[in-house]
Write an enzyme that holds these catalytic residues in place. Structure first.
Site, short mmCIF file in Angstrom:
data_model
loop_
_atom_site.label_atom_id
_atom_site.label_comp_id
_atom_site.label_asym_id
_atom_site.label_seq_id
_atom_site.Cartn_x
_atom_site.Cartn_y
_atom_site.Cartn_z
CD GLU A 36 -2.92 1.26 2.27
OE1 GLU A 36 -2.56 0.80 3.37
OE2 GLU A 36 -4.00 1.81 2.08
CD GLU B 298 -4.73 -1.58 5.77
OE1 GLU B 298 -3.74 -1.19 6.44
OE2 GLU B 298 -5.31 -0.85 4.95
CG HIS C 96 -5.52 1.51 12.71
ND1 HIS C 96 -6.01 2.79 12.66
CD2 HIS C 96 -5.04 1.26 11.47
CE1 HIS C 96 -5.84 3.28 11.44
NE2 HIS C 96 -5.24 2.36 10.70
CD GLU C 97 -2.88 -1.78 10.78
OE1 GLU C 97 -3.35 -2.05 9.66
OE2 GLU C 97 -2.39 -0.65 11.06
CG HIS D 68 -7.40 -1.00 8.06
ND1 HIS D 68 -8.07 -0.05 7.33
CD2 HIS D 68 -6.31 -0.37 8.57
CE1 HIS D 68 -7.41 1.11 7.42
NE2 HIS D 68 -6.35 0.94 8.16
ZN LIG Z 1 -4.81 2.18 8.69
#
Ligand SMILES: [Zn+2]
Length: 1012
Positions: free
Chosen positions: A289, A425, A457-458, A461
């Protein structure tokens, strides 16, 4: 992706960035004018019963770009020359306080005149050359325009015209399935690849265009027949041209290629580390990413081209391999090699594909139908349990919350020794820095808070980003804003003891600060070039996105927000969306929202309010000049923002049930209050994304109430008052005296959120004064802090572990005390360091402060360097490195900068952290800036232009400048970069920040002399 690579607060929150409410011509401030002032009825409503009306703009920083001081420009010639030739100067003495003066470099008048003449001559020549087409100086000369195809189509590497003219891929061909086989050679650091793509031709076309970068393509076949491939390197595209139209239908494209394992942090890259036996170990991992899948295999590398993947990896027996899906079989090959094959993936975007070949070991646990595992290098196998337990609890939470089970049968979390972002992620194979995943016996409670946040957070995702993906990077906030919001929300529910509430409040303050800059942007912004895509990974997509979602959730009734989210996930699973799709899902559950329009997609969701007697006049004006791109079209149709304005008053102010809401639908409105109301506090608990300003009486009543009893407001509301008044004072809306008036109450304050906010704001002012060599004022600021916080500082214990909230406060107080050298802090820290060094080295939250004090002596610095080299706890290593970089010794600073950029001794991934830590102190910040300028090309080879790392480096190095000389120098440097960085938005932000610093200094230096 979680970008917290550089430091916990990723972008330096510069105090002056808050100064958003500057004078602008179309704004009327009737508080200063007579009532007969002519008011444009469109912009303001005159309220006859009141004597005052305040109409404020929403933040155009109307800085005068043209105002040029030629004398100082000429002076600057000498200055920039000195900076460029810093190799020859005596670096140890160039940056001492005594020599820091703008006038010391002033050349003679004659030199100035000659210099200016030469400059004008050179500039004219450059302009002539610049405006001539590039072909002027070639042997062939210039062709007439549009005479041939060449002038329309780009030229591919082979010299033939490349059949596609846009950065985005054509929509005529879609991938359906990829079979990818890779064989990385970890001795030669190369890999062989073969990809077979089943494509669907949707519209008849003569070309197939896809991405491919940094690879040698050896053979391409289409439906089994060898075909010729064209490559256009600048856009990282490859194409196959066909003599006749391809009919609609499915075809197979095969590409064989070889490539180097990348030396940077993206693509399929090599990484190495030294184990506890001193043996160097290597591994290969991926980070795709946003735009690097194309470096590992040719592909349609845009998020909307979702497809399924089958991946095979060839490896030596000593390694294991991991990918998104579970391994289905292993085959023995000749030469003792083995090939692992992974199951067919779900439909997903290319940026989420991942694979790793390494010597890792892991532990596992099951959560419903999913096997959750955490992997790390063997030396750190006893640091994985915390992450495993945390990931399992959070996975359960999300499965329930979203009413949509995580769809894969396995979920791996892997700590990579050399990794730039905080985490990534990838579906089923989340990669982390060791700092953000591993928790050892030396980790503190604040370290655990970080690890938990990043995991939360991950995991979020896996739904927001992986299951439902933004169609294009302009809507990155749909991924990042949501994951950020869910990370706070989930932890508050599952791990309330981690005090994420305060952390989230700080995040919102940070987002407001950044958003106040003119150079900020709406959460959804048009992007096309790779640099623009990289730049979307900034605090607007993350923190502003999350702040907006919180405001939405706070506006809706219980459960409505969740219902809308579930609806959205159900409707769009495995496909792509735009912002509007999310709004539509939310509108369906809440009719009220549909009236709100899309105000928050714009930048500056900021407003100012004032009250007068028992009426409150609310006013706002849109920042129309920002509505200049297509994505604003929808908002332009509804030219007003509807803000659910929350407030409490003295009769009921702390419990949630006290909250009252006023729906602000017009530019101005009047709120009638009962006579007995003594004071009002708007933006209850700071859940809304706006700053609040009161008139003199409004502030006074609030301050008086707080002086009487701090508990009349919640601690979040108190923190917000502090945050807002500092922002307003910088814009000249309130005097610095008013700030100090509010701060008088702080002696009675005991809570973490308001105290850390106050320390942060005062610390920013102190640093600016210090960097400007205003030593008298800086020392008065020290006394002021000592006077107001001293007794609290002294009452802090150095050795007791306690709650996260208490530890956060204790760290902030003692770090400030030690850095200002007050209240005997340094002596105690030194003593603690000596004890710690000879004992079993148990770690706790105060070690950051303790290390920084220890690093100020040669002996302590040497010990810390030794710890840095040998520690196997990454959190400890980072704290040590931050301390090493806080030294005042310029030779050591130079050494650290060089070692961290070349990656010997200090990992290059830490370079942004090093810059940030050095720039906090007077001793090294100018040198660090010079170092960045001189090594720009090397830095951008390691970190992509526009990336989060680059943003952090630029803001750390420049955000404390507040003089014209530094401004011009900064502008000149970035202008000179051309395509290698001059177009970055962060450059605009940096320059705007310096200008705001300058103006704040102009306005407030005198006030500080008087009041401090
Ligand atoms: Zn993120």
């Amino acid at each position: 992706i979680d970008p917290r690579s550089a430091e916990r607060a990723p972008l330096p929150r510069n105090m002056i960035e808050n100064s958003m409410f500057e004078e602008e011509p179309d704004v009327v401030d009737l508080a200063k004018e007579s009532p007969s002032y002519p008011i444009d009825s469109d912009d303001a409503v005159y309220e006859p019963r009141s004597s005052r009306l305040l109409v404020r703009g929403l933040g155009e920083n109307d800085l005068d770009e043209d105002e040029e001081d030629y004398e100082s420009s000429a002076r600057l010639l000498g200055m920039s020359f000195m900076n460029r030739s810093s190799n020859q100067r005596n670096v140890a003495s160039s940056y001492t306080r005594q020599q820091y003066s703008e006038s010391c470099l002033k050349p003679s008048t004659k030199t100035t005149v000659v210099g200016v003449l030469i400059l004008v001559l050179v500039a004219s020549m450059i302009m002539v050359i610049y405006f001539l087409p590039g072909c002027t100086f070639t042997r062939k000369g210039c062709k007439k325009s549009n005479s041939t195809m060449d002038s329309i189509y780009p030229i591919s590497t082979s010299g033939e015209p490349f059949p596609w003219t846009e950065l985005r891929l054509p929509p005529s061909v879609h991938p359906v399935h990829y079979n990818i086989s890779l064989h990385p050679n970890l001795t030669l650091m190369t890999f062989q690849g073969s990809v077979s793509i089943l494509v669907q031709v949707l519209h008849e076309t003569k070309n197939i265009v896809l991405h491919g970068s940094d690879m040698n393509i050896s053979k391409v076949t289409f439906e089994g027949k060898e075909v010729h491939v064209l490559e256009y390197k600048p856009w990282q595209q490859i194409a196959i041209k066909f003599p006749e139209d391809l009919k609609k239908g499915q075809y197979v494209l095969n590409i064989n290629y070889t490539a180097q394992l990348s030396n940077s942090y993206d693509g399929f890259y090599n990484s190495s580390y030294v184990d506890t036996n001193g043996t160097k170990r290597v591994l290969a991992a991926t980070q795709f990413e946003p735009l690097a899948a194309r470096k590992a295999f040719p592909c349609f590398d845009e998020p909307a081209f979702k497809s399924t993947f089958t991946i095979k990896l060839t490896r030596e027996r000593k390694y294991i391999s991991l990918s998104n899906m579970p391994k289905v079989k292993t085959t023995d090959l000749k030469n003792g090699l083995q090939e692992d094959e992974f199951g067919k993936s779900v439909k997903m975007s290319t940026y989420l594909v991942a694979f790793i070949v390494a010597e890792f070991i892991g532990v596992s646990n099951n959560v419903s139908k999913t096997k959750v595992s955490v992997y790390a290098v063997p030396d750190k196998k006893d640091q994985v349990q915390y992450a495993l337990d945390t990931a399992c609890k959070l996975l359960e939470f999300y499965n329930t919350f979203f009413e949509y089970d995580y769809p894969l049968s396995k979920l791996d979390l892997v700590a990579i020794p050399d990794f730039l972002a905080g985490a990534m992620e990838n579906w089923g194979l989340i990669t982390f820095r060791e700092t953000t995943l591993l928790v050892g016996s030396n980790s503190s409670s604040i370290d655990k808070q970080l690890v938990t946040s990043v995991i939360a957070h991950e995991l979020a995702h896996q739904w927001f980003g992986n299951l439902v993906t933004m169609r294009w990077w302009n809507d990155l906030w749909l991924n990042e804003g949501f994951a950020t919001y869910m990370q706070y929300m989930s932890i508050e529910t599952v791990f309330p003891e981690l005090d994420m509430d305060t952390e989230f409040l700080n995040v919102r303050f940070k987002a407001l600060t950044k958003d106040a800059l003119n150079s900020s942007h709406p959460v959804s912004t048009v992007v096309s070039t790779p640099e623009q895509v990289e730049e979307m990974f900034d605090s607007v997509s993350y923190e502003k996105g999350a702040s907006i979602l919180l405001m939405l959730n706070a506006t809706l009734t219980d459960g409505e927000f969740r219902k809308g989210v579930i609806e959205y996930l159900q409707k769009y699973n495995l496909s792509n969306t735009e912002s509007e799709d999310l709004w539509n899902s939310l509108f369906q559950v809440s009719p009220f929202l549909s009236e709100m329009n899309l105000w928050c997609l714009q930048s500056d969701c900021i407003s100012l309010f004032t009250r007068t007697k028992q009426r409150v006049v609310l006013s706002m004006i849109k920042a129309v000049t920002k509505l200049n791109n297509v994505h604003f079209y929808i908002m332009m149709k509804h030219s007003l923002w509807h803000i659910p304005l929350t407030y409490v008053n003295d009769s009921c102010s702390v419990p949630s049930s006290c909250k009252q809401v006023f729906h602000l639908k017009d530019k101005t409105a009047t709120l009638n209050l009962p006579d007995q109301v003594k004071w009002l506090k708007f933006n209850f608990r700071s859940d809304g994304f706006y700053i609040v300003h009161y008139d003199e009486e409004g502030w006074k009543n609030l301050i008086d109430a707080l002086k009487g009893d701090v508990t009349v407001l919640s601690c979040k509301d108190r923190a917000a008052l502090i945050n807002n008044i500092f922002a307003l004072s910088r814009s000249g809306k309130v005097s610095f005296r008013d700030v100090l008036n509010l701060m008088e109450y702080i002696r009675n304050e005991t809570q973490t959120a308001p105290l850390t906010e106050a320390l942060f704001q005062l610390g920013q002012i102190f640093r600016l004064l210090d960097k400007r060599s205003e030593f008298n004022l800086a020392s008065r600021m020290t006394s002021y802090i000592d006077d107001h916080f001293g007794s609290l500082m002294e009452s802090q214990s150095w050795d007791l572990e306690s709650s996260v909230s208490e530890m956060t406060l204790r760290s902030a107080l003692l770090e400030m005390a030690c850095s200002l050298n007050i209240r005997n802090c340094s002596t105690q820290a030194k003593h603690l360091f000596d004890q710690w060094f000879i004992s079993n080295k148990t770690f706790h939250d105060l070690m950051r402060t303790v290390f920084k004090v220890a690093a100020q002596t040669d002996e302590g610095w040497g010990k810390l360097l030794d710890i840095y080299k040998h520690s196997i706890n990454d959190q400890e290593k980072r704290k040590t490195l931050e301390a090493l970089a806080s030294t005042q010794d310029i030779r050591k600073i130079i050494w650290i900068l060089q070692r961290s950029l070349d990656g010997s001794v200090i990992q290059t991934q830490e370079f942004p952290l090093v810059i940030n830590a050095i720039c906090k102190n007077f001793a090294g910040y100018l040198y660090a800036w010079d170092f960045v300028k001189e090594n720009w090309d090397k830095i951008t080879q390691k970190f992509p232009v526009g990336s989060f790392a680059i943003q952090s480096i630029i803001m750390s190095a420049t955000s404390q400048f507040s003089t014209k000389t530094r401004l011009t120098e900064t502008q000149n440097f970035f202008t000179s970069l051309g395509t290698n960085g001059s177009q970055m938005r962060i450059v605009q932000e940096a320059i705007e920040t310096i200008k705001l610093n300058m103006r704040w200094m102009e306005k407030n230096l005198n006030a500080l002399q008087k009041w401090l």
